[in-house]
Motif scaffolding. Structure first.
Motif, PDB file in Angstrom:
ATOM      1  N   LYS A   1      29.917  -0.574   1.019  1.00 33.04           N
ATOM      2  CA  LYS A   1      29.409  -0.666   2.371  1.00 33.04           C
ATOM      3  C   LYS A   1      27.880  -0.767   2.383  1.00 33.04           C
ATOM      4  N   LEU A   2      27.292   0.107   1.520  1.00 32.16           N
ATOM      5  CA  LEU A   2      25.825   0.124   1.444  1.00 32.16           C
ATOM      6  C   LEU A   2      25.269  -1.229   1.027  1.00 32.16           C
ATOM      7  N   LEU A   3      25.904  -1.815   0.022  1.00 30.49           N
ATOM      8  CA  LEU A   3      25.424  -3.103  -0.460  1.00 30.49           C
ATOM      9  C   LEU A   3      25.585  -4.180   0.604  1.00 30.49           C
ATOM     10  N   GLU A   4      26.689  -4.095   1.337  1.00 31.51           N
ATOM     11  CA  GLU A   4      26.888  -5.071   2.420  1.00 31.51           C
ATOM     12  C   GLU A   4      25.810  -4.910   3.488  1.00 31.51           C
ATOM     13  N   GLU A   5      25.541  -3.633   3.816  1.00 28.16           N
ATOM     14  CA  GLU A   5      24.505  -3.364   4.828  1.00 28.16           C
ATOM     15  C   GLU A   5      23.156  -3.944   4.413  1.00 28.16           C
ATOM     16  N   CYS A   6      22.886  -3.849   3.132  1.00 28.28           N
ATOM     17  CA  CYS A   6      21.593  -4.359   2.640  1.00 28.28           C
ATOM     18  C   CYS A   6      21.557  -5.881   2.660  1.00 28.28           C
ATOM     19  N   GLY A   7      22.707  -6.501   2.785  1.00 33.09           N
ATOM     20  CA  GLY A   7      22.738  -7.954   2.869  1.00 33.09           C
ATOM     21  C   GLY A   7      22.967  -8.655   1.553  1.00 33.09           C
ATOM     22  N   ALA A   8      23.703  -8.007   0.657  1.00 41.67           N
ATOM     23  CA  ALA A   8      23.984  -8.633  -0.639  1.00 41.67           C
ATOM     24  C   ALA A   8      24.910  -9.820  -0.433  1.00 41.67           C
ATOM     25  N   ILE A   9      24.651 -10.911  -1.148  1.00 41.43           N
ATOM     26  CA  ILE A   9      25.466 -12.106  -0.929  1.00 41.43           C
ATOM     27  C   ILE A   9      26.678 -12.115  -1.835  1.00 41.43           C
ATOM     28  N   ASN A  10      26.692 -11.298  -2.842  1.00 44.01           N
ATOM     29  CA  ASN A  10      27.807 -11.312  -3.784  1.00 44.01           C
ATOM     30  C   ASN A  10      27.956  -9.918  -4.374  1.00 44.01           C
ATOM     31  N   ILE A  11      29.069  -9.238  -4.039  1.00 46.72           N
ATOM     32  CA  ILE A  11      29.266  -7.875  -4.533  1.00 46.72           C
ATOM     33  C   ILE A  11      30.419  -7.890  -5.526  1.00 46.72           C
ATOM     34  N   THR A  12      30.139  -7.452  -6.748  1.00 47.37           N
ATOM     35  CA  THR A  12      31.198  -7.434  -7.757  1.00 47.37           C
ATOM     36  C   THR A  12      31.209  -6.077  -8.448  1.00 47.37           C
ATOM     37  N   ALA A  13      32.375  -5.738  -8.938  1.00 47.10           N
ATOM     38  CA  ALA A  13      32.514  -4.521  -9.737  1.00 47.10           C
ATOM     39  C   ALA A  13      32.447  -4.921 -11.199  1.00 47.10           C
TER      40      ALA A  13
ATOM     41  N   PHE B   1      13.266   3.735 -25.320  1.00 48.27           N
ATOM     42  CA  PHE B   1      13.416   3.553 -23.876  1.00 48.27           C
ATOM     43  C   PHE B   1      14.420   2.432 -23.569  1.00 48.27           C
ATOM     44  N   PHE B   2      14.333   1.316 -24.296  1.00 51.94           N
ATOM     45  CA  PHE B   2      15.247   0.197 -24.027  1.00 51.94           C
ATOM     46  C   PHE B   2      16.534   0.312 -24.827  1.00 51.94           C
ATOM     47  N   LYS B   3      16.590   1.237 -25.730  1.00 49.69           N
ATOM     48  CA  LYS B   3      17.784   1.505 -26.543  1.00 49.69           C
ATOM     49  C   LYS B   3      18.243   0.263 -27.296  1.00 49.69           C
ATOM     50  N   LEU B   4      17.319  -0.519 -27.814  1.00 45.41           N
ATOM     51  CA  LEU B   4      17.697  -1.662 -28.643  1.00 45.41           C
ATOM     52  C   LEU B   4      17.957  -1.164 -30.055  1.00 45.41           C
ATOM     53  N   PRO B   5      18.747  -1.735 -30.900  1.00 41.10           N
ATOM     54  CA  PRO B   5      19.606  -2.877 -30.587  1.00 41.10           C
ATOM     55  C   PRO B   5      20.915  -2.407 -29.968  1.00 41.10           C
ATOM     56  N   ASN B   6      21.199  -2.891 -28.799  1.00 43.05           N
ATOM     57  CA  ASN B   6      22.430  -2.499 -28.115  1.00 43.05           C
ATOM     58  C   ASN B   6      23.169  -3.774 -27.703  1.00 43.05           C
ATOM     59  N   ASN B   7      24.183  -4.102 -28.473  1.00 39.78           N
ATOM     60  CA  ASN B   7      24.919  -5.341 -28.195  1.00 39.78           C
ATOM     61  C   ASN B   7      26.110  -5.108 -27.286  1.00 39.78           C
ATOM     62  N   ALA B   8      26.264  -3.848 -26.834  1.00 39.13           N
ATOM     63  CA  ALA B   8      27.494  -3.547 -26.116  1.00 39.13           C
ATOM     64  C   ALA B   8      27.208  -2.928 -24.759  1.00 39.13           C
ATOM     65  N   HIS B   9      26.390  -3.610 -23.979  1.00 38.37           N
ATOM     66  CA  HIS B   9      26.153  -3.115 -22.624  1.00 38.37           C
ATOM     67  C   HIS B   9      27.135  -3.783 -21.681  1.00 38.37           C
ATOM     68  N   PRO B  10      27.706  -3.006 -20.743  1.00 38.09           N
ATOM     69  CA  PRO B  10      28.721  -3.605 -19.860  1.00 38.09           C
ATOM     70  C   PRO B  10      28.199  -4.787 -19.058  1.00 38.09           C
ATOM     71  N   LEU B  11      26.928  -4.834 -18.770  1.00 38.44           N
ATOM     72  CA  LEU B  11      26.414  -5.931 -17.946  1.00 38.44           C
ATOM     73  C   LEU B  11      26.293  -7.236 -18.734  1.00 38.44           C
ATOM     74  N   HIS B  12      26.322  -7.115 -20.054  1.00 39.98           N
ATOM     75  CA  HIS B  12      26.175  -8.336 -20.865  1.00 39.98           C
ATOM     76  C   HIS B  12      27.308  -9.309 -20.612  1.00 39.98           C
ATOM     77  N   GLY B  13      26.960 -10.569 -20.555  1.00 37.05           N
ATOM     78  CA  GLY B  13      27.980 -11.605 -20.459  1.00 37.05           C
ATOM     79  C   GLY B  13      28.652 -11.688 -19.108  1.00 37.05           C
ATOM     80  N   THR B  14      28.103 -11.007 -18.104  1.00 39.13           N
ATOM     81  CA  THR B  14      28.730 -11.099 -16.782  1.00 39.13           C
ATOM     82  C   THR B  14      28.056 -12.198 -15.965  1.00 39.13           C
ATOM     83  N   GLU B  15      28.770 -12.616 -14.944  1.00 40.67           N
ATOM     84  CA  GLU B  15      28.219 -13.634 -14.047  1.00 40.67           C
ATOM     85  C   GLU B  15      26.956 -13.103 -13.373  1.00 40.67           C
ATOM     86  N   TYR B  16      27.016 -11.787 -13.059  1.00 44.21           N
ATOM     87  CA  TYR B  16      25.874 -11.117 -12.416  1.00 44.21           C
ATOM     88  C   TYR B  16      24.606 -11.282 -13.246  1.00 44.21           C
ATOM     89  N   MET B  17      24.731 -11.043 -14.560  1.00 43.24           N
ATOM     90  CA  MET B  17      23.564 -11.118 -15.439  1.00 43.24           C
ATOM     91  C   MET B  17      23.012 -12.540 -15.478  1.00 43.24           C
TER      92      MET B  17
END
Lengths: 395, 379
Positions: B164-176, B122-138
């Motif tokens: 737009k959707l994220l802005e509507e929800c009131g996100a304070i920081n939107i990043t790609a 389910f968690f797909k470990l060991p996965n060292n290469a997820h795009p979210l890793h090492g981001t400011e978001y994480m």
């Protein structure tokens, strides 16, 4: 403070038919029992023991549920704590259910006859405990202790509805802490006195725990039936969710497993040691058509509730909860019948109007008690500081 | 590769209520491939995200039942089929004794399988290469913020709409969030044929080597551990002898070492007349006689030979050794009783050798003399 609590609760009157049906069942039961005591005294006295143990389970088990809620600081059960509180009022009526037994004990308990006791080495050594005066003192003292704690704990809870005083919860926590050791001892000795001593030769050290596990199940099942019915018809406070049902279902499921664990532990040890003075008790319940009741016990008390409540959605489904609680509640009577009745009819099980009469009597009595209590009190502890958190409870 | 591939759009929120609100909105819009990250579990998130109930329970159920069944079959096979031994007078297939083991195996296998399935499938470990890793978001959502990440893979994904959707929800920081190069080419290591092949190879190698070592290498000469010897084992068949028995009777007319044939079997009177005690009466011999008498004779005859048995009626008490009859018996006559037995007393030839028997006879004489002393003893 609880003044800031906001919840929707409007006290509604319990429908009249509860009282009518309850009274009808109670009276039919009472008449049947009365006739039974005249025509078939011994058998009805055995049934009296079963029903006394059954009602003790409901009353004492409910008080135990209330006490562990206070002790554990649980919030999920606070919105419907009144239901076990009402049910524990059964304790007040226990003296009337014991009374007829005191006049027909000679037919039930071997140990009441000194000539039997003196002729047997094992019984002779148990004589100081199985003594009629000591027995009656125990029974009376236990009932007094239970009623005392019932009055103290519920009085504080009811008072809180009016005065909204948080310190009453603290008082009840202390009372509950005192009650639990009394509860543990009295429920064990009640099981030994009334059920195990039917066969004074036999002994099982886990017997008290066995009765305890069944008692909590019975009280929980009776409470669950009433809670689900009340909540589905809008008598309780608004905002109770499947999460609340799930917790009730999970507790039922857990105690079903606990009962099976205890029952099997008792069986396994006796089976393994294979000592004649212990095994005969199980062999008695294996003879003739008692085997049907014994095997049926495994299914009705464990297999059916286990698979009925195994999955998560089934614990949240009010209909499923109602059915399973009814099965569990009946299973407790069935269990007590299995414990007591083989001493009366050794050749095979018997079921007749004598048994049915007492069941009707007990069901009617519980309905009447609940109806009476529900009329006088709020169905929700509106003054309890934990109520709002209880309504907001999420898994 | 200069053109980056978009993985997802992420929005960060300040409060748990905001994130639950956002999750509700995103799921309402019909997005399927999105995930929520919070520093701790949030109650009600499952409902907000409209997640179906976890399938992990089925894994526990299936593996638990398999565990129960294998434990039952294992014990049935071992104790009722392959090596049937009656234990404690119980039937070979005694189900109650199996229940605790079945219970433990069920719980153990179900819980281990659940944890392993959760981690690795389910968690797909060991996965060292997820795009979210090492981001400011994480870093944010792992500390004190709550984030939602809507993936580009989603059918409804559209950069402008999602922003737009994220802005509507009131996100304070939107990043790609973009894929790293290695992440695009990343494959789950566990499922690579190379890895599976290596796993199979290791398994085969380990089991092969263990089998070969334990069953073959250890029993090659010179490691036969004295198991093969040029002799006939007791109770084994033999091809040398015509009757096929490995055990032989002594050759006719021979006797084992230390063995003397007893010629007066069934002839007590002849023994009494012809047998003479060859031993002298010394302290040493009387000590031996006493020791043997106390061990073998005293349980029935009593320490003083008065017939006061210690066996509490399990055997009838023998008559006293101080009777007129026994006192007038010759040494040989007593020797005969020890050797051949009398009434319910069995022969003690297998417990006492010839010399010990004579020593016991001497000791019985001293006992008799102690109770019925001769005139000469009293002087």
């Amino acid at each position: 403070m609880s003044t800031t609590q906001n919840f929707e609760y409007q006290k509604k009157q319990i429908p009249k038919k509860i009282q009518t049906i309850g009274l009808a069942l109670f009276l039919i039961g009472l008449i049947t029992v009365g006739i039974g005591y005249i025509t078939d005294t011994t058998r009805v006295a055995f049934n009296n023991i079963i029903i006394f143990s059954f009602l003790t389970s409901i009353g004492l088990g409910s008080l135990f549920l209330v006490a562990i809620e206070y002790l554990g600081g649980a919030v999920w059960s606070t919105p419907f704590r009144r239901v076990p509180e009402f049910l524990s009022a059964t304790l007040l009526l226990l003296p009337f259910i014991v009374l007829p037994l005191l006049f027909s004990m000679g037919n039930i308990f071997h140990w009441l006859h000194p000539e039997v006791m003196n002729a047997d080495k094992i019984l002779k050594s148990k004589a100081p405990y199985l003594d009629i005066t000591f027995f009656i003192i125990r029974v009376a003292a236990f009932i007094v202790i239970w009623i005392l704690f019932y009055l103290l704990i519920t009085r504080n809870s009811k008072k809180q509805d009016i005065v909204n005083d948080q310190s009453l919860t603290k008082k009840n926590i202390k009372l509950s802490a005192v009650f639990i050791p009394f509860f543990a001892l009295t429920i064990s000795f009640t099981a030994i006195d009334w059920l195990m001593s039917l066969e004074p030769h036999w002994f099982s050290t886990i017997y008290g725990v066995y009765y305890f596990s069944g008692s909590v199940l019975a009280a929980l099942a009776a409470s669950t039936i009433i809670i689900v019915l009340l909540n589905e018809n809008g008598y309780l406070v608004k905002g109770l969710k499947p999460d609340h049902y799930y917790s009730l279902g999970a507790l039922l499921f857990a105690f079903t497993n606990f009962w099976a664990y205890i029952a099997f532990s008792q069986y396994l040890l006796i089976w393994y040691a294979n000592l004649p003075e212990e095994t005969f008790w199980f062999l008695q319940r294996w003879d003739g058509n008692w085997i049907i009741i014994s095997i049926g016990l495994i299914f009705i008390r464990f297999v059916i509730p286990y698979f009925g409540l195994l999955s998560q959605p089934s614990k949240m489904n009010p209909k499923r909860l109602l059915i399973m609680s009814s099965v569990i509640l009946f299973a407790h009577w069935y269990d007590l019948y299995w414990l007591a009745m083989p001493n009366y009819s050794k050749d095979g099980f018997i079921l007749g109007w004598q048994e049915l009469g007492f069941i009707l009597f007990a069901v009617g009595l519980i309905m009447l008690i609940f109806n009476f209590m529900a009329k006088k009190n709020n169905l929700v502890p509106i003054g309890d500081p934990k109520l709002k958190r209880g309504i907001d409870f999420r898994l | 590769m200069n053109e980056k591939i978009l993985y997802s759009y992420t929005g960060v929120f300040n409060s748990p209520n905001a994130i639950i609100n956002a999750a509700e909105k995103v799921s309402e819009k019909g997005y399927k491939k999105y995930d929520v990250h919070t520093p701790y579990p949030l109650h009600g998130m499952n409902k907000a995200m409209k997640l179906p109930p976890s399938k992990l329970g089925y894994v526990a159920l299936v593996i638990g039942l398999s565990g129960a069944l294998s434990a039952l079959l294992l014990m049935f096979w071992m104790s009722a089929v392959d090596y049937p031994i009656v234990i404690g007078g119980k039937p070979l297939f005694s189900f109650p004794a199996y229940v605790p083991v079945i219970f433990e195996v069920t719980v153990l296998s179900a819980s281990i399988a659940t944890v392993l399935t959760m981690l690795f499938i389910f968690f797909k470990l060991p996965n060292n290469a997820h795009p979210l890793h090492g981001t400011e978001y994480m870093k944010n959502v792992a500390a004190d913020k709550y984030g939602i990440s809507i993936q580009a893979e989603d059918e409804k994904f559209d950069e402008v709409e999602v922003k737009k959707l994220l802005e509507e929800c009131g996100a304070i920081n939107i990043t790609a969030i973009y894929y790293d190069e290695e992440e695009i080419n990343h494959k789950h290591k566990i499922l690579e044929p190379k890895f599976i092949g290596f796993l199979l190879f290791t398994a085969l190698l380990t089991s092969g080597v263990s089998y070969f070592t334990l069953n073959k290498v250890l029993y090659m000469s010179p490691f036969n551990w004295m198991m093969e010897q040029n002799k006939l084992n007791p109770q084994s068949t033999s091809t040398i002898f015509a009757d096929g028995f490995g055990m032989r009777n002594p050759v006719e007319g021979t006797i084992p070492r230390g063995y003397l044939p007893y010629p007066y079997k069934g002839q007590p009177e002849a023994a009494g007349v012809n047998l003479i005690n060859p031993l002298p009466v010394t302290k040493q011999i009387l000590d031996i006689g006493q020791k043997k008498f106390d061990i073998y004779c005293s349980p029935c005859h009593g320490f003083n030979g008065e017939g006061d048995s210690r066996l509490r009626g399990q055997f009838p008490n023998p008559p006293s050794l101080h009777s007129e009859k026994v006192r007038t018996w010759s040494d040989g006559r007593i020797f005969h009783v020890i050797t051949d037995g009398q009434n319910i007393m069995p022969s003690y030839s297998s417990q006492l050798n010839t010399d010990e028997k004579w020593a016991v006879v001497h000791y019985i004489r001293t006992l008799q003399r102690a109770l019925n002393a001769k005139e000469s003893d009293l002087q």
